[in-house]
Design a protein around this motif. Structure first.
Motif, PDB file in Angstrom:
ATOM      1  N   GLU A   1      12.263  44.377  56.433  1.00 28.60           N
ATOM      2  CA  GLU A   1      13.141  44.197  55.268  1.00 28.60           C
ATOM      3  C   GLU A   1      14.151  45.334  55.293  1.00 28.60           C
ATOM      4  O   GLU A   1      13.921  46.358  55.924  1.00 28.60           O
ATOM      5  CB  GLU A   1      12.342  44.306  53.966  1.00 28.60           C
ATOM      6  N   PRO A   2      15.239  45.207  54.546  1.00 28.31           N
ATOM      7  CA  PRO A   2      16.171  46.333  54.426  1.00 28.31           C
ATOM      8  C   PRO A   2      15.516  47.511  53.693  1.00 28.31           C
ATOM      9  O   PRO A   2      14.704  47.313  52.794  1.00 28.31           O
ATOM     10  CB  PRO A   2      17.333  45.772  53.609  1.00 28.31           C
ATOM     11  N   VAL A   3      15.878  48.727  54.094  1.00 26.56           N
ATOM     12  CA  VAL A   3      15.357  49.919  53.429  1.00 26.56           C
ATOM     13  C   VAL A   3      16.254  50.364  52.275  1.00 26.56           C
ATOM     14  O   VAL A   3      15.837  51.144  51.429  1.00 26.56           O
ATOM     15  CB  VAL A   3      15.148  51.092  54.427  1.00 26.56           C
ATOM     16  N   THR A   4      17.486  49.870  52.272  1.00 25.21           N
ATOM     17  CA  THR A   4      18.424  50.202  51.201  1.00 25.21           C
ATOM     18  C   THR A   4      19.207  48.967  50.776  1.00 25.21           C
ATOM     19  O   THR A   4      19.256  47.972  51.501  1.00 25.21           O
ATOM     20  CB  THR A   4      19.459  51.264  51.654  1.00 25.21           C
ATOM     21  N   THR A   5      19.799  49.071  49.597  1.00 23.24           N
ATOM     22  CA  THR A   5      20.762  48.080  49.139  1.00 23.24           C
ATOM     23  C   THR A   5      22.000  48.842  48.679  1.00 23.24           C
ATOM     24  O   THR A   5      21.911  50.007  48.286  1.00 23.24           O
ATOM     25  CB  THR A   5      20.230  47.233  47.962  1.00 23.24           C
ATOM     26  N   ASN A   6      23.133  48.183  48.738  1.00 23.45           N
ATOM     27  CA  ASN A   6      24.384  48.800  48.315  1.00 23.45           C
ATOM     28  C   ASN A   6      24.852  48.184  47.013  1.00 23.45           C
ATOM     29  O   ASN A   6      24.711  46.972  46.813  1.00 23.45           O
ATOM     30  CB  ASN A   6      25.460  48.621  49.386  1.00 23.45           C
TER      31      ASN A   6
ATOM     32  N   GLY B   1      11.687  50.585  51.426  1.00 25.60           N
ATOM     33  CA  GLY B   1      12.101  51.905  51.888  1.00 25.60           C
ATOM     34  C   GLY B   1      11.221  53.006  51.320  1.00 25.60           C
ATOM     35  O   GLY B   1      10.838  53.949  52.023  1.00 25.60           O
ATOM     36  N   LYS B   2      10.871  52.893  50.043  1.00 22.34           N
ATOM     37  CA  LYS B   2      10.005  53.891  49.404  1.00 22.34           C
ATOM     38  C   LYS B   2       8.603  53.864  50.024  1.00 22.34           C
ATOM     39  O   LYS B   2       7.994  54.911  50.239  1.00 22.34           O
ATOM     40  CB  LYS B   2       9.923  53.648  47.898  1.00 22.34           C
ATOM     41  N   LYS B   3       8.113  52.670  50.333  1.00 22.64           N
ATOM     42  CA  LYS B   3       6.799  52.552  50.963  1.00 22.64           C
ATOM     43  C   LYS B   3       6.800  53.144  52.375  1.00 22.64           C
ATOM     44  O   LYS B   3       5.821  53.750  52.798  1.00 22.64           O
ATOM     45  CB  LYS B   3       6.353  51.088  51.011  1.00 22.64           C
ATOM     46  N   LEU B   4       7.912  52.982  53.091  1.00 24.58           N
ATOM     47  CA  LEU B   4       8.016  53.567  54.428  1.00 24.58           C
ATOM     48  C   LEU B   4       7.953  55.086  54.367  1.00 24.58           C
ATOM     49  O   LEU B   4       7.289  55.721  55.196  1.00 24.58           O
ATOM     50  CB  LEU B   4       9.313  53.128  55.118  1.00 24.58           C
TER      51      LEU B   4
ATOM     52  N   GLY C   1      31.853  53.915  40.493  1.00 28.82           N
ATOM     53  CA  GLY C   1      31.753  53.954  41.946  1.00 28.82           C
ATOM     54  C   GLY C   1      30.520  53.209  42.426  1.00 28.82           C
ATOM     55  O   GLY C   1      29.626  52.899  41.648  1.00 28.82           O
ATOM     56  N   GLY C   2      30.487  52.927  43.704  1.00 32.97           N
ATOM     57  CA  GLY C   2      29.348  52.224  44.287  1.00 32.97           C
ATOM     58  C   GLY C   2      28.259  53.203  44.654  1.00 32.97           C
ATOM     59  O   GLY C   2      28.330  54.391  44.360  1.00 32.97           O
ATOM     60  N   GLY C   3      27.236  52.690  45.302  1.00 34.12           N
ATOM     61  CA  GLY C   3      26.145  53.566  45.691  1.00 34.12           C
ATOM     62  C   GLY C   3      25.211  52.886  46.663  1.00 34.12           C
ATOM     63  O   GLY C   3      25.383  51.723  47.014  1.00 34.12           O
ATOM     64  N   THR C   4      24.226  53.620  47.082  1.00 31.74           N
ATOM     65  CA  THR C   4      23.195  53.131  47.987  1.00 31.74           C
ATOM     66  C   THR C   4      21.854  53.444  47.353  1.00 31.74           C
ATOM     67  O   THR C   4      21.605  54.582  46.968  1.00 31.74           O
ATOM     68  CB  THR C   4      23.301  53.812  49.368  1.00 31.74           C
ATOM     69  N   LEU C   5      21.019  52.428  47.229  1.00 32.97           N
ATOM     70  CA  LEU C   5      19.717  52.585  46.597  1.00 32.97           C
ATOM     71  C   LEU C   5      18.608  52.238  47.579  1.00 32.97           C
ATOM     72  O   LEU C   5      18.763  51.338  48.412  1.00 32.97           O
ATOM     73  CB  LEU C   5      19.607  51.673  45.373  1.00 32.97           C
ATOM     74  N   LEU C   6      17.516  52.954  47.464  1.00 26.31           N
ATOM     75  CA  LEU C   6      16.346  52.677  48.286  1.00 26.31           C
ATOM     76  C   LEU C   6      15.614  51.456  47.739  1.00 26.31           C
ATOM     77  O   LEU C   6      15.454  51.318  46.533  1.00 26.31           O
ATOM     78  CB  LEU C   6      15.405  53.890  48.219  1.00 26.31           C
ATOM     79  N   THR C   7      15.189  50.575  48.636  1.00 25.01           N
ATOM     80  CA  THR C   7      14.387  49.425  48.223  1.00 25.01           C
ATOM     81  C   THR C   7      12.932  49.868  48.082  1.00 25.01           C
ATOM     82  O   THR C   7      12.560  50.959  48.522  1.00 25.01           O
ATOM     83  CB  THR C   7      14.460  48.302  49.271  1.00 25.01           C
TER      84      THR C   7
END
Length: 113
Positions: free
Chosen positions: A63-68, A84-87, A75-81
């Motif tokens: 799965e993706p580790v982040t989402t935008n 990603g947190k489990k990894l 402004g935009g950003g990048t968030l951990l899924t």
């Protein structure tokens, strides 16, 4: 004698690095900063290098580790899924357990030296 064990752990998928200490640091920084550019800056990485590492993890994992999030007033950003947190948690546990094992083995070496 003062023995030391040196080691670095990384996890590969199809002969390509998926996770390692540097990539985990990047994920942690993204989680803290909420932005890939701010995360890269906090780690003294170029944005291009950070983007490449993140893109590699996103395309290699199940799965993706982040989402935008798209820019706007704030402004935009990048968030951990959650994945990603489990990894991060899993890698940190593997790393901690590996060091505990290596420390134990080093004690065996000290006893025979």
């Amino acid at each position: 004698m003062n023995y030391k064990i040196k080691s670095r752990i990384w996890i590969e998928v199809d002969n390509h690095v998926f996770l390692g200490e540097g990539r985990i640091q990047l994920l942690k920084a993204v989680d803290q900063e909420g932005s890939l550019s701010k995360a890269a800056k906090s780690l003294n990485l170029s944005y291009k290098k950070a983007w490449h590492l993140l893109n590699s993890m996103n395309s290699s994992g199940k799965e993706p580790v982040t989402t935008n999030t798209i820019g706007g007033k704030g402004g935009g950003g990048t968030l951990l899924t959650e994945y990603g947190k489990k990894l991060i948690d899993t890698f940190d546990t593997i790393n901690k357990n590996c060091w505990a094992f290596l420390d134990q083995e080093l004690e065996h070496l000290k006893k025979i030296s």
